[in-house]
Motif scaffolding. Structure first.
Motif, PDB file in Angstrom:
ATOM      1  N   ARG A 179      29.761  24.177  45.160  1.00 20.15           N
ATOM      2  CA  ARG A 179      29.954  25.277  46.105  1.00 20.15           C
ATOM      3  C   ARG A 179      30.378  26.529  45.335  1.00 20.15           C
ATOM      4  O   ARG A 179      31.357  26.513  44.590  1.00 20.15           O
ATOM      5  CB  ARG A 179      31.019  24.916  47.135  1.00 20.15           C
ATOM      6  N   GLU A 180      29.639  27.608  45.502  1.00 19.00           N
ATOM      7  CA  GLU A 180      29.943  28.835  44.780  1.00 19.00           C
ATOM      8  C   GLU A 180      31.198  29.487  45.341  1.00 19.00           C
ATOM      9  O   GLU A 180      31.373  29.591  46.555  1.00 19.00           O
ATOM     10  CB  GLU A 180      28.779  29.819  44.851  1.00 19.00           C
ATOM     11  N   ILE A 181      32.065  29.931  44.441  1.00 16.42           N
ATOM     12  CA  ILE A 181      33.279  30.650  44.815  1.00 16.42           C
ATOM     13  C   ILE A 181      32.954  32.138  44.828  1.00 16.42           C
ATOM     14  O   ILE A 181      32.624  32.720  43.791  1.00 16.42           O
ATOM     15  CB  ILE A 181      34.433  30.368  43.831  1.00 16.42           C
ATOM     16  N   LYS A 182      33.014  32.735  45.984  1.00 16.18           N
ATOM     17  CA  LYS A 182      32.704  34.155  46.090  1.00 16.18           C
ATOM     18  C   LYS A 182      33.810  34.984  45.453  1.00 16.18           C
ATOM     19  O   LYS A 182      34.990  34.729  45.654  1.00 16.18           O
ATOM     20  CB  LYS A 182      32.531  34.555  47.561  1.00 16.18           C
ATOM     21  N   ARG A 183      33.438  35.957  44.677  1.00 12.63           N
ATOM     22  CA  ARG A 183      34.392  36.821  44.005  1.00 12.63           C
ATOM     23  C   ARG A 183      33.762  38.193  43.796  1.00 12.63           C
ATOM     24  O   ARG A 183      32.531  38.346  43.827  1.00 12.63           O
ATOM     25  CB  ARG A 183      34.830  36.226  42.660  1.00 12.63           C
ATOM     26  N   THR A 184      34.609  39.171  43.588  1.00 11.63           N
ATOM     27  CA  THR A 184      34.128  40.527  43.340  1.00 11.63           C
ATOM     28  C   THR A 184      33.943  40.724  41.842  1.00 11.63           C
ATOM     29  O   THR A 184      34.877  40.525  41.061  1.00 11.63           O
ATOM     30  CB  THR A 184      35.133  41.567  43.873  1.00 11.63           C
ATOM     31  N   VAL A 185      32.736  41.088  41.443  1.00  8.02           N
ATOM     32  CA  VAL A 185      32.437  41.366  40.041  1.00  8.02           C
ATOM     33  C   VAL A 185      31.941  42.801  39.947  1.00  8.02           C
ATOM     34  O   VAL A 185      30.918  43.146  40.541  1.00  8.02           O
ATOM     35  CB  VAL A 185      31.381  40.395  39.481  1.00  8.02           C
ATOM     36  N   THR A 186      32.663  43.647  39.223  1.00  7.74           N
ATOM     37  CA  THR A 186      32.294  45.060  39.107  1.00  7.74           C
ATOM     38  C   THR A 186      31.329  45.327  37.962  1.00  7.74           C
ATOM     39  O   THR A 186      30.608  46.327  37.970  1.00  7.74           O
ATOM     40  CB  THR A 186      33.542  45.923  38.883  1.00  7.74           C
ATOM     41  N   GLY A 187      31.339  44.444  36.964  1.00 16.03           N
ATOM     42  CA  GLY A 187      30.547  44.688  35.761  1.00 16.03           C
ATOM     43  C   GLY A 187      31.205  45.643  34.783  1.00 16.03           C
ATOM     44  O   GLY A 187      30.661  45.918  33.705  1.00 16.03           O
ATOM     45  N   PHE A 188      32.400  46.139  35.131  1.00 14.50           N
ATOM     46  CA  PHE A 188      33.077  47.116  34.268  1.00 14.50           C
ATOM     47  C   PHE A 188      33.357  46.544  32.884  1.00 14.50           C
ATOM     48  O   PHE A 188      33.212  47.241  31.870  1.00 14.50           O
ATOM     49  CB  PHE A 188      34.401  47.569  34.889  1.00 14.50           C
ATOM     50  N   TYR A 189      33.791  45.281  32.831  1.00 16.10           N
ATOM     51  CA  TYR A 189      34.213  44.724  31.552  1.00 16.10           C
ATOM     52  C   TYR A 189      33.054  44.642  30.563  1.00 16.10           C
ATOM     53  O   TYR A 189      33.143  45.153  29.433  1.00 16.10           O
ATOM     54  CB  TYR A 189      34.853  43.352  31.740  1.00 16.10           C
ATOM     55  N   ALA A 190      31.952  44.014  30.969  1.00 12.30           N
ATOM     56  CA  ALA A 190      30.818  43.914  30.048  1.00 12.30           C
ATOM     57  C   ALA A 190      30.260  45.289  29.713  1.00 12.30           C
ATOM     58  O   ALA A 190      29.825  45.528  28.580  1.00 12.30           O
ATOM     59  CB  ALA A 190      29.736  43.020  30.652  1.00 12.30           C
ATOM     60  N   ARG A 191      30.256  46.198  30.664  1.00 10.93           N
ATOM     61  CA  ARG A 191      29.799  47.561  30.386  1.00 10.93           C
ATOM     62  C   ARG A 191      30.680  48.243  29.345  1.00 10.93           C
ATOM     63  O   ARG A 191      30.194  49.017  28.510  1.00 10.93           O
ATOM     64  CB  ARG A 191      29.800  48.389  31.678  1.00 10.93           C
TER      65      ARG A 191
END
Length: 324
Positions: A179-191
């Protein structure tokens, strides 16, 4: 099982070797050991383990050790980076002990095959949890020291959220592991890291994507079990260095905080639990560092290397004349 070294994606003189592990429910499983040898005054080896949604591309970090006479090895764990296969769920395991097989095989190749009697462990983020748990269980005689870069030692968020959320994670993870755990990913870190965005580092965005990978209940359950084991207290019998940023933040835009703080983990938790790893732990907070301290901007990165050099000289390996 000795395999021929082949050129690695990092280019010469890096080589890699992929070894087959026992299959799991998804089928074939492999891990990959990447290495580069020191050219002067060999003083031992380093084995590095990466974090979540990550793989080894940290050639500057490796060069730092190689210049000091250490052969450098890095392990891409199963379902990560060089080891991911099309039929697999990226980064997924249901128990952190599943990694024991590749850690043991990598250690065997470094010590028995390549003859190293002194090995320094190195782990980042989730790798900074996986590696000390394994070392505590196995207690290899060759372990000389352990360096942890922002290790993931507890779940982020408030104490109430951890107390309430952990039993739920364990129940769901046991009953519905995929079951996927929904979370907020901004992409800021990898960027903040990638050279095509706001960073200076080159890495494969298929293996370390801007928007990370999905997190599943079974995997998070495994991590929480690892946290509980560590927090009960380990006895890693060697000098341990724990590095982190000096602060965490939760930015809502791509601003300076993204580059000068840990936006992935809570550094207060790293500080709190660092002494649970062993009896000889040095904790150092690096002002202005990112989550991956050695991928920080030049000034905090230089500070981190200075601290690492000071610690190494004081507790592990005094300077050798042959390296001057």
């Amino acid at each position: 099982m000795a395999l021929e070294h082949i050129p690695d994606v990092l280019g010469d003189p890096w080589v890699s070797e992929t070894f087959t592990l026992s299959p799991d429910a998804e089928g074939e499983v492999v891990a990959t050991l990447v290495s580069r040898r020191a050219s002067v005054g060999n003083r031992g080896a380093v084995l590095h383990v990466h974090g979540f949604a990550d793989y080894f591309f940290h050639t500057e970090y490796a060069a730092w050790w190689i210049e000091r006479g250490y052969d450098f090895y890095a392990l891409d764990l199963r379902k990560y980076g060089r080891s991911i296969r099309p039929h697999q769920t990226a980064n997924y395991v249901s128990d952190l002990r599943e990694y024991d097989d590749e850690l043991a095989e990598a250690w065997r190749r470094i010590t028995e095959r390549d003859g190293h009697t002194r090995v320094i462990g190195s782990g980042h983020s989730t790798g900074g949890l996986i590696l000390p748990l394994w070392l505590n269980r196995e207690r290899p005689d060759e372990l000389a020291a352990l360096v942890l870069n922002s290790p993931w030692l507890d779940l982020q968020g408030s104490a109430v959220a951890r107390v309430v959320g952990t039993p739920i994670i364990k129940q769901v993870g046991a009953r519905q592991p995929m079951r996927e755990i929904k979370r907020t990913v901004t992409g800021f870190y990898a960027r903040s890291l990638h050279h095509q965005h706001e960073g200076e580092w080159e890495f494969d965005l298929q293996w370390k994507p801007i928007m990370s990978f999905s997190v599943y209940a079974g995997w998070l359950r495994a991590v929480r079990s690892g946290h509980a084991e560590l927090q009960r207290g380990l006895d890693v019998a060697c000098p341990v260095l724990v590095l982190s940023s000096d602060r965490s933040s939760q930015p809502t835009e791509m601003g300076d905080d993204v580059h000068t703080s840990d936006i992935v983990l809570d550094v207060e938790q790293i500080r709190r639990w660092a002494t649970s790893i062993g009896h000889h732990v040095t904790y150092i907070a690096v002002p202005g560092a990112r989550h991956d301290v050695i991928l920080s901007r030049p000034e905090p990165r230089a500070r981190a290397y200075d601290e690492l050099d000071r610690w190494l000289t004081t507790y592990v390996a005094p300077p050798s004349r042959s390296l001057i």
